[in-house]
Scaffold this active site. Sequence first.
Site, short mmCIF file in Angstrom:
data_model
loop_
_atom_site.label_atom_id
_atom_site.label_comp_id
_atom_site.label_asym_id
_atom_site.label_seq_id
_atom_site.Cartn_x
_atom_site.Cartn_y
_atom_site.Cartn_z
CD GLU A 136 -2.77 -1.04 2.52
OE1 GLU A 136 -2.68 -0.11 3.35
OE2 GLU A 136 -3.38 -2.09 2.77
CB SER A 172 -10.34 -1.28 11.41
OG SER A 172 -9.32 -2.00 12.06
CG ASP A 230 -6.41 -0.86 1.45
OD1 ASP A 230 -6.61 -0.97 2.67
OD2 ASP A 230 -6.61 -1.78 0.64
#
Lengths: 134, 134
Positions: free
Chosen positions: A9, A29, A38
């Site tokens: 990511e 989260s 993301d």
Amino acid sequence: MKNKGSRTERELLHMFWKEKWSVIRSAGSGVIPIPNPDLVAGNGKRLLAIECKSGKGRRYVKDKQVKELKEFSKKLGAEPLIAVRFDNEEWFFLTLNKLVKTKGNNLILDIKHAKKHGITFNELIGKYKQRKLK
Amino acid sequence: MKNKGSRTERELLHMFWKEKWSVIRSAGSGVIPIPNPDLVAGNGKRLLAIECKSGKGRRYVKDKQVKELKEFSKKLGAEPLIAVRFDNEEWFFLTLNKLVKTKGNNLILDIKHAKKHGITFNELIGKYKQRKLK
């Protein structure tokens, strides 16, 4: 797996940044899980909400996750995309209608499918087209 | 301070989520710092890029941070906002033109100024207006 996901990511985050896009990566989260993608990235023309998947073999996207990505994107005015990076391969980007449902109603991603139906990062950001136009 | 900042950012994240906005919180700078705001939130009508400040006394926003927030927001098509939460007070939201420059070219925030020039969360999300209209 979680760390590897974060690493890829971040890789994608920096790729957008290098191309002078505005980009933000989700903190995850937290205490109460809030559905969000993301990455969110924009360049003044396009706004993308991206769910990332990475790993060795087949990847699965849960039906619930797709619905949440759609809903999130709608309220942001963003295009929902799935980005997938298989080991030793480049990133491929797929629109949600290009995903294939399994019997269990989840969505499946493999490298063959990604290469056939997805576009590369350079294609996504318009670099490839620009090069062709020159 | 960092943890406290994260806690108040998460508080605001959940406030937006409770009001059915799409909202994403930044994972932070990572290895190579990439300028992005603490939160991005949208409801299908408005898209906000929010830098959060919280603490006891006066808060400062660096001139560089304001410039980066402006640039980020422009590419996202979002409204740039500063959100400030002083201890034992509610959140106040200020547009960038409402910030006061100090001699050092940074921007200063105190509770008096925030109350005078900022709007509350309910005003931001339009709850207050809706209540008045009923």
